[in-house]
Design a protein around this motif. Structure first.
Motif, short mmCIF file in Angstrom:
data_model
loop_
_atom_site.label_atom_id
_atom_site.label_comp_id
_atom_site.label_asym_id
_atom_site.label_seq_id
_atom_site.Cartn_x
_atom_site.Cartn_y
_atom_site.Cartn_z
N ALA A 46 9.45 6.63 -44.26
CA ALA A 46 8.76 6.80 -42.98
C ALA A 46 8.33 5.45 -42.42
N GLU A 47 7.83 4.60 -43.32
CA GLU A 47 7.39 3.28 -42.89
C GLU A 47 8.56 2.47 -42.36
N ARG A 48 9.71 2.59 -43.08
CA ARG A 48 10.89 1.86 -42.64
C ARG A 48 11.38 2.38 -41.28
N ASN A 49 11.37 3.75 -41.19
CA ASN A 49 11.78 4.34 -39.91
C ASN A 49 10.87 3.87 -38.78
N LEU A 50 9.59 3.82 -39.11
CA LEU A 50 8.61 3.40 -38.11
C LEU A 50 8.87 1.95 -37.68
N GLN A 51 9.16 1.14 -38.69
CA GLN A 51 9.43 -0.26 -38.37
C GLN A 51 10.71 -0.39 -37.56
N GLU A 52 11.71 0.41 -37.92
CA GLU A 52 12.96 0.36 -37.16
C GLU A 52 12.72 0.79 -35.72
N GLN A 263 -3.69 3.49 -41.30
CA GLN A 263 -2.69 3.59 -40.24
C GLN A 263 -1.94 2.26 -40.11
N LEU A 264 -0.73 2.37 -39.62
CA LEU A 264 0.06 1.16 -39.39
C LEU A 264 -0.05 0.73 -37.93
N LEU A 265 -0.16 -0.55 -37.74
CA LEU A 265 -0.26 -1.08 -36.38
C LEU A 265 0.60 -2.34 -36.29
N PHE A 266 1.38 -2.41 -35.26
CA PHE A 266 2.27 -3.56 -35.07
C PHE A 266 1.70 -4.47 -33.99
N HIS A 267 1.90 -5.74 -34.18
CA HIS A 267 1.45 -6.66 -33.14
C HIS A 267 2.43 -7.80 -32.98
N LYS A 268 2.44 -8.37 -31.80
CA LYS A 268 3.30 -9.54 -31.53
C LYS A 268 2.57 -10.45 -30.55
N ARG A 269 2.59 -11.74 -30.84
CA ARG A 269 1.95 -12.71 -29.95
C ARG A 269 2.75 -12.77 -28.65
N LEU A 270 2.04 -12.58 -27.55
CA LEU A 270 2.71 -12.54 -26.25
C LEU A 270 2.91 -13.92 -25.64
N ASN A 271 2.03 -14.83 -25.96
CA ASN A 271 2.08 -16.12 -25.27
C ASN A 271 1.95 -17.27 -26.27
N PRO A 272 2.88 -17.37 -27.21
CA PRO A 272 2.76 -18.47 -28.18
C PRO A 272 2.77 -19.83 -27.50
N GLY A 273 1.86 -20.67 -27.91
CA GLY A 273 1.81 -22.03 -27.36
C GLY A 273 1.18 -22.14 -25.99
N SER A 274 0.68 -21.04 -25.46
CA SER A 274 0.12 -21.07 -24.10
C SER A 274 -1.25 -21.75 -24.08
N LEU A 275 -1.57 -22.33 -22.93
CA LEU A 275 -2.91 -22.90 -22.75
C LEU A 275 -3.94 -21.80 -22.52
N PHE A 276 -3.48 -20.62 -22.19
CA PHE A 276 -4.40 -19.49 -22.05
C PHE A 276 -4.72 -18.95 -23.45
N PRO A 277 -5.80 -18.19 -23.60
CA PRO A 277 -6.16 -17.67 -24.92
C PRO A 277 -5.02 -16.82 -25.50
N PRO A 278 -4.88 -16.83 -26.85
CA PRO A 278 -3.81 -16.04 -27.46
C PRO A 278 -3.96 -14.56 -27.14
N ALA A 279 -2.84 -13.95 -26.83
CA ALA A 279 -2.84 -12.51 -26.54
C ALA A 279 -1.77 -11.86 -27.41
N HIS A 280 -2.06 -10.67 -27.88
CA HIS A 280 -1.11 -9.94 -28.72
C HIS A 280 -0.77 -8.62 -28.07
N GLU A 281 0.47 -8.26 -28.21
CA GLU A 281 0.88 -6.94 -27.79
C GLU A 281 0.71 -6.02 -28.98
N ILE A 282 0.05 -4.91 -28.78
CA ILE A 282 -0.22 -3.96 -29.86
C ILE A 282 0.65 -2.73 -29.62
#
Lengths: 309, 214
Positions: A46-52, A263-282
């Motif tokens: 299930a975890e793998r499916n979720l990740q896929e 619970q599982l939660l995925f995140h990804k940095r939306l603006n790596p290296g930006s001068l604006f504060p770091p933001a993550h997509e959840i």
């Protein structure tokens, strides 16, 4: 003789009992082991499916986002090349900067915000501001022309220095979130970095009705996930904030406890290296109400609550 | 009879300004910045910018006599053409109050405007056959940068001066200003948007003064 037979018979019965007990213990142990292994496998699958699913959704979302950002970048680049905007900055005519920009950015600012299904194709802007050579916002003479913002929101547009390349950022305002793109303005006279144009848009929100996957944005300690009720957002934010604050990877998943369940939660940095504060997509998987979802969030196999992330 | 004729001649000459007969001349050389390219025969110049400074390429200077001079009743109308997506001439010194026509000699639209503090204007889009030819009167001294809203590379400069006595140097920096009124003045050389050299001079009628501005 009969006593011997009776004794023997007793021993046999006892042996049978012990044998039966031993067999039962072994069977029970094997069964329990089997259940454990099966459940672990189901969980892993299930975890793998979720990740896929996550990866697929992420890839699809990012393609849409990349296309949108490319379109925004093209439009912004064209705007900052406008001779009148350069003339206002380079010829000591700052009082004409916003009146000039009002004409140049009219097509971006006009009309209403598009519905979510058309958001990816829309370049409708919510506001824009120019930054001076220190990175501070140049105050517009008439805020209603350039998209009104309260002081705290406008202050988030300022940068510690002018950006030399395009920057993506996310800022909060009254429970809402804005995606901003900052484009440098280089003097056509000197080639020096003289200003920047910051344009604010409604961020792209992912909603996959088939999988229930939803995206939200976490920035500066606040989670914005409109699909969740404010109380649920707040509860989830309490778990997400420390996890993201301690995460140094740009893309990952982690477990958080929500309503007593892991619970599982995925995140990804939306603006790596930006001068604006770091933001993550959840990314979350939202289970439709009443539906017994196949999703197993870190081993929890019972029907999920309204949200499962 | 002969004596009476001489008296009449004397009276007639006395009402003609002395400057028509005399006047001072200043000539000399200005040290110009080094050209970045070999000089060309055609007298066409482009406006270049380096570190925020606007100048012509090849370098030229505008020499002018600074002082309080009476404004003439009428000034000639001058032209700056837009041809081959450039301003011709790229740098033009004019006196305050001069009207300047900006004819479009290209076969496409131009939209000339200026946001310079000395003169803000916007002529809008116009084609070559536009009549009357769009024009602007420059009524405040200073440097005016001309731009085209359609062709972002186009740049032209107008140096609006409070004096009728000005001249442009040649590409070697030589200049000659004549028919100047006698008196104490400051001779100035506009080199680029941030550099103006100057020297005090004392002019006498009939004198030719040699002044170099290194």
């Amino acid at each position: 003789m009969s006593a011997a037979v009776a004794t023997r018979s007793k021993e046999v019965a006892s042996f049978r009992t012990r044998l039966f007990t031993a067999i039962m213990v072994i069977v029970a142990t094997l069964t329990a082991l089997g259940f454990y292994l099966a459940q672990r496998r189901v969980t892993t699958d299930a975890e793998r499916n979720l990740q896929e699913t996550f990866q697929t959704e992420l890839s699809s979302t990012h393609k849409i986002e990349e296309l949108r950002h490319a379109a925004l970048a093209d439009r912004s680049k064209a705007l900052v090349a406008k001779p009148r905007i350069h003339a206002a900055i380079e010829d000591d005519a700052i009082d004409l900067l916003y009146p000039t920009a009002k004409d140049e950015l009219r097509d971006l600012m006009e009309g209403e915000e598009p519905p979510p299904e058309q958001a990816a194709r829309s370049l409708h802007a919510r506001f824009y501001r120019f930054l001076d050579d220190t990175g501070a916002v140049i105050k517009p003479p008439n805020p209603s022309d350039v998209g009104e913002l309260d002081g705290a929101t406008e202050a988030q547009l300022s940068l510690t220095k002018l950006p030399e390349t395009r920057q993506i950022g996310y800022i909060q305002s009254d429970g809402d979130i804005h995606e901003v793109i900052a484009v440098p303005i280089f003097s056509t006279d000197t080639g020096e970095l003289v200003s920047a144009l910051v344009i604010g848009f409604k961020p792209l929100e992912l909603e996959n009705k088939n999988t229930g996957m939803q995206s939200g944005i976490w920035v500066d300690g606040h989670l914005h996930l409109p699909a969740l009720a404010p109380s649920a957002q707040s509860s989830l934010n309490e778990k997400v904030t420390p996890a993201l604050a301690n995460s140094d990877s740009e893309q990952n998943y982690f477990r958080v406890q929500v309503a007593g369940a892991p619970q599982l939660l995925f995140h990804k940095r939306l603006n790596p290296g930006s001068l604006f504060p770091p933001a993550h997509e959840i990314f979350c998987i939202l289970s439709p109400r009443g539906r017994h979802n196949w999703i197993v969030c870190a081993g929890k196999s019972e029907p999920q609550a309204r949200f499962c992330c | 009879m002969r004596r009476q004729g001489l008296l009449w001649l004397n009276a007639a000459l006395s009402v003609i300004p002395a400057s028509l007969f005399a006047g001072a001349t200043v000539e000399g050389r200005v040290e110009l910045p080094k050209s970045r390219s070999a000089p060309v025969q055609a007298k066409r110049y482009e406006i270049v910018t380096k570190a925020g400074v606007l100048s012509t390429q090849p370098p030229l200077a505008v020499i002018y006599l600074d002082g309080n001079f009476p404004r003439p009743a009428a000034l000639p109308t001058k032209e700056v053409e837009q041809k081959d997506l450039t301003f011709i001439p790229a740098l033009l010194p004019i006196e305050v109050g001069t009207k300047r026509k900006l004819p479009n000699l290209d076969d496409q639209y131009h939209n000339i405007f200026s946001y310079s503090p000395a003169k803000r204007f916007d002529l809008g889009r116009y084609r070559p056959e536009e009549r009357p030819i769009p024009s602007v009167t420059f009524d405040k001294p200073g440097l005016v940068t001309l731009r085209c809203d359609i062709h972002e590379h186009m740049r032209g400069l107008i140096l609006v001066l409070k004096t009728p006595y000005f001249v442009m140097t040649d590409t070697a920096g030589h200049f000659r200003l004549d028919k100047l009124p006698a008196g104490r003045y400051t001779l100035k050389a506009w080199i680029d948007s941030r550099t103006t050299r100057e020297k005090s001079i004392d002019l006498k009628d009939g004198q030719t003064l040699h002044v170099d501005l290194p």
